[in-house]
Design a protein around this motif. Structure first.
Motif, PDB file in Angstrom:
ATOM      1  N   TRP A   1       0.833  -1.220   0.000  1.00 18.37           N
ATOM      2  CA  TRP A   1       0.000   0.000   0.000  1.00 18.37           C
ATOM      3  C   TRP A   1       0.857   1.255   0.000  1.00 18.37           C
ATOM      4  O   TRP A   1       0.540   2.222  -0.689  1.00 18.37           O
ATOM      5  CB  TRP A   1      -0.942  -0.005   1.218  1.00 18.37           C
ATOM      6  N   LEU A   2       1.960   1.207   0.785  1.00 20.09           N
ATOM      7  CA  LEU A   2       2.844   2.371   0.826  1.00 20.09           C
ATOM      8  C   LEU A   2       3.403   2.677  -0.555  1.00 20.09           C
ATOM      9  O   LEU A   2       3.441   3.819  -1.001  1.00 20.09           O
ATOM     10  CB  LEU A   2       3.996   2.127   1.797  1.00 20.09           C
ATOM     11  N   LEU A   3       3.824   1.613  -1.233  1.00 19.98           N
ATOM     12  CA  LEU A   3       4.400   1.805  -2.562  1.00 19.98           C
ATOM     13  C   LEU A   3       3.354   2.304  -3.553  1.00 19.98           C
ATOM     14  O   LEU A   3       3.659   3.022  -4.493  1.00 19.98           O
ATOM     15  CB  LEU A   3       5.013   0.489  -3.067  1.00 19.98           C
ATOM     16  N   LEU A   4       2.130   1.901  -3.330  1.00 17.89           N
ATOM     17  CA  LEU A   4       1.073   2.295  -4.272  1.00 17.89           C
ATOM     18  C   LEU A   4       0.534   3.704  -3.998  1.00 17.89           C
ATOM     19  O   LEU A   4      -0.081   4.309  -4.868  1.00 17.89           O
ATOM     20  CB  LEU A   4      -0.083   1.298  -4.209  1.00 17.89           C
ATOM     21  N   THR A   5       0.772   4.194  -2.772  1.00 15.28           N
ATOM     22  CA  THR A   5       0.166   5.473  -2.385  1.00 15.28           C
ATOM     23  C   THR A   5       0.397   6.614  -3.382  1.00 15.28           C
ATOM     24  O   THR A   5      -0.568   7.268  -3.775  1.00 15.28           O
ATOM     25  CB  THR A   5       0.643   5.887  -0.974  1.00 15.28           C
ATOM     26  N   PRO A   6       1.652   6.859  -3.809  1.00 11.83           N
ATOM     27  CA  PRO A   6       1.830   7.990  -4.746  1.00 11.83           C
ATOM     28  C   PRO A   6       0.946   7.848  -5.982  1.00 11.83           C
ATOM     29  O   PRO A   6       0.326   8.807  -6.433  1.00 11.83           O
ATOM     30  CB  PRO A   6       3.309   7.897  -5.122  1.00 11.83           C
ATOM     31  N   MET A   7       0.880   6.622  -6.494  1.00 11.49           N
ATOM     32  CA  MET A   7       0.079   6.359  -7.693  1.00 11.49           C
ATOM     33  C   MET A   7      -1.394   6.644  -7.415  1.00 11.49           C
ATOM     34  O   MET A   7      -2.087   7.288  -8.214  1.00 11.49           O
ATOM     35  CB  MET A   7       0.275   4.888  -8.080  1.00 11.49           C
TER      36      MET A   7
END
Lengths: 413, 294
Positions: B11-17
């Motif tokens: 989720w953290l990695l996806l947040t910016p997207m």
């Protein structure tokens, strides 16, 4: 760390460069149309002269088709895109309501006010305020092929709409040309301009004294019946229903029509051997009138230059507008678009070589009929365009088509 | 079992997207839905957004002009996508055969696709020109037409003529996808079928078509969505004329929002179009899934 520094340097560099550019130069973005009136070359040459006289001011010239002009001006408002825009006589009501253009009333002195044609002022005026300077003074003229008229035995161009049809019929019957008449009747503003011209000559009214649609009665109805009649009689080129101004010029210039209704710019282009096969044979007169009603017909097709309210270079923009609309510049480029200045019409440099054009303009400009002044003009025009097309394509009678349009437009108001 | 840490990292990695997607499509979408319930104008929409509930929608659905535009769009989408599918598959079958010059023809297939729509539209306008158009010249010289005629100026033919221009540009997409799918069909299936006495027609219906149906439905969905929002080719070729016979819903929305400046009502029209598109896509998805299960 290294990358960060490089980035930092790059960002500062960009700021430094753009900052320097702003201090030394102003770049104006100007929007024009590529259709009738001044040619692209004319506009670019004028702009080059302006830049030479005003170091430090650069101008980006953008040209779009007329049909895209209105929407470009409106949409650029949120992006703060242009500093100078060319706009049509029919838009000031809407532009004033939405405060799209700067009120420049205070910038125009009395001397200018008196020296410019009154018909041209209506282009930029709404509710007693000026929203720019008139630049293009224009109307629809009747062009004729002198050779074809002579061959058919006529020694003068038609003075009434009825006579135009009689002469056209004779020319068709003698087999001189298949379709003697050509018009710009595609589903566009061009068709409204042709319709308004005929409507005005036949004594019609767009709106009555109360501002309610009245084009479906009297001269307005007669005008459309006339248009449809010339198609049914086979004297109007049926493809007129998909033509715009440049198509009319092409058909007339290639000798496929005896008469054409078009803007003034066609006179010198149709007489230019490089552009036309009928050069030297082209006559121009005011659009005909109607016996007992009018001597000539004309529509106000003038255009003006204004400054969008969001522009950040208003002083320079006004300077540019003043330069383009100045008598000197307009007299120099008077071949495709006549000046808005009254004195120009007695200036030998302007008249020379185009006496018939200037003479026709003197008569026509005095009787120019306006298209209705209303904030919802764009939509009203679209409704009317469709009605004209329906009648011309035979899917509705002129009476039904106009009655429907009148009802829809009344609901818009 | 997916570990808690893995989930958090994902989720953290996806947040910016997610933030970007919400910003560039979520916010405008919500704003559009909001405007569609107001009388907002293009200039200063936030000052003119008086709440009018479903007024825009009621007006839209009771407008005969809008219903006509929906009909034009449906006609355009059904005919153009239908013809593109048929021609696309036929061309793919041809280009799948082995013959000299195949590579050259396959490369040429890309040409119409590579052409910008505006250029394509201008080109076809010249072809259809009533005075010097190539189509008139061809038909008259072949003796199929007595005299030059107007194609885009006649309400009876205008929309069909635009469809031809659209099909010419877009059938290669279908052909390319079909061609790619054809490469995956095992040759021995055909050999076995031939041995069993299946004819050409039978082999196409029982082997080829089922094998390429999946990728083909993707092309179908893509093309239908595209066709349903058709705008540019109409804008350049006819501007909705003659007598509004080629006015599609996208053109209608454009006029409403940008020429007449009624953003609120333009938004409601646009959302109705989106709803119709969504229904179509849902229908296709259902069909594809059903096919996959079978």
């Amino acid at each position: 760390m290294k990358i960060k520094n490089i980035l930092k340097g790059a960002v500062f560099g960009v700021f430094a460069v753009s900052g320097a550019a702003h201090a030394a130069d102003v770049t104006l973005n100007a929007l024009f149309m590529a259709q009738a009136a001044y040619s692209e070359d004319d506009i670019r040459n004028m702009t080059a002269d302006f830049k030479a006289a005003n170091p430090g001011v650069d101008v980006n010239v953008e040209l779009v088709p007329y049909e895209a002009l209105h929407d470009k001006i409106v949409l650029s408002q949120s992006a703060n895109g242009y500093d100078v825009v060319l706009y049509d006589v029919i838009w000031p009501a809407e532009f004033a309501q939405y405060k799209l253009l700067d009120d420049v009333t205070d910038r125009i002195d009395d001397k200018t006010r008196k020296a410019v044609l009154s018909g041209a002022w209506t282009t930029v005026e709404y509710d007693g305020k000026y929203y720019g300077m008139p630049w293009i003074a224009d109307t629809k003229f009747l062009f004729y092929n002198k050779d074809m008229l002579k061959k058919a035995g006529f020694d003068h161009p038609p003075a009434t709409w009825e006579e135009l049809e009689t002469q056209a019929k004779a020319i068709k019957d003698k087999g001189i040309v298949d379709y003697p008449l050509v018009w710009s009747w595609s589903q566009s503003e061009a068709a409204i301009c042709d319709y308004t011209t005929i409507l005005s000559g036949m004594g019609g009214q767009f709106l009555d004294a109360d501002g309610k649609p009245a084009f479906n009665t009297g001269g307005g109805l007669k005008a459309l019946q006339y248009m449809v009649g010339t198609i049914n009689d086979g004297v109007t080129n049926p493809n007129s229903r998909e033509y715009a101004e440049e198509d009319v010029r092409r058909v007339f210039s290639s000798g496929q029509a005896a008469f054409a209704l078009n803007w003034g710019y066609m006179y010198n282009l149709a007489n230019d051997p490089a552009e036309s096969q009928v050069a030297g044979n082209v006559g121009i007169v005011p659009a005909p009138g109607e016996a007992g009603v009018s001597k000539a017909s004309a529509v106000n097709g003038s255009m003006g230059l204004g400054i969008p309210t969001k522009s950040t270079h208003k002083e320079e923009a006004w300077k540019y507008i003043q330069f383009l609309t100045s008598q000197k510049v307009q007299n120099k480029y008077a071949k495709l678009s006549l000046p808005v200045w009254e004195a120009s019409y007695s200036n030998p440099d302007v008249i020379k070589g185009q006496e018939p054009f200037v003479n026709a303009a003197k008569t026509s400009f005095a009787v120019m009929a306006p298209r209705p002044t209303m904030a919802s003009y764009q939509e009203a025009s679209a409704v009317l365009q469709e009605a004209l097309q329906n009648a011309m394509l035979g899917t509705a009678t002129p009476t039904d088509a106009l009655n429907n349009a009148a009802k829809t437009i009344a609901d818009l108001q | 079992m997916i570990s808690y840490r893995k989930t958090v990292t994902a989720w953290l990695l996806l947040t910016p997207m997610i933030v970007i997607i919400l910003g560039v499509s979520g916010y405008p979408l919500i704003k559009t839905v909001y405007y569609s319930l107001t009388g907002a104008k293009l200039i200063a929409p936030d000052l003119t957004d008086a709440w009018i509930g479903f007024g825009n929608y009621i007006r839209a659905l009771s407008s005969s002009n809008f219903r006509e535009a929906i009909w034009h769009t449906t006609y355009f989408a059904v005919i153009s996508v239908g013809v593109e599918m048929i021609i696309g598959v036929m061309v793919a079958l041809l280009l799948n055969e082995v013959f000299v010059g195949r590579t050259l023809l396959r490369a040429m297939l890309i040409l119409p696709l590579a052409l910008p729509t505006v250029v394509n539209a201008m080109m076809w306008r010249l072809i259809y020109n009533p005075d010097f158009g190539a189509l008139n010249a061809l038909l008259v010289q072949l003796g199929m037409l007595d005299a030059y005629r107007s194609w885009l100026g006649d309400p009876a033919t205008a929309l069909d003529m635009v469809i031809v221009a659209d099909v010419w540009k877009n059938f290669p997409l279908v052909a390319l996808i079909a061609l790619a799918a054809l490469q995956t069909v095992p040759k021995d299936l055909y050999e076995a079928a031939t041995l069993d006495g299946a004819g050409m027609w039978n082999r196409f219906w029982r082997i080829t078509l089922p094998a390429i149906l999946g990728p083909l439905s993707v092309a179908l969905v893509l093309r239908t969505i595209e066709a349903f929002k058709v705008f540019d080719i109409i804008y350049v070729m006819t501007r909705g004329g003659p007598a509004s016979s080629t006015k599609t819903v996208s053109f209608y929305v454009y006029q409403e929002a940008f020429a007449y400046m009624r953003v609120g009502s333009g938004a409601s029209y646009a959302l109705i179009v989106v709803l119709i598109s969504a229904c179509l896509i849902a229908g296709y998805m259902y069909l594809i899934r059903k096919h996959g299960e079978a």
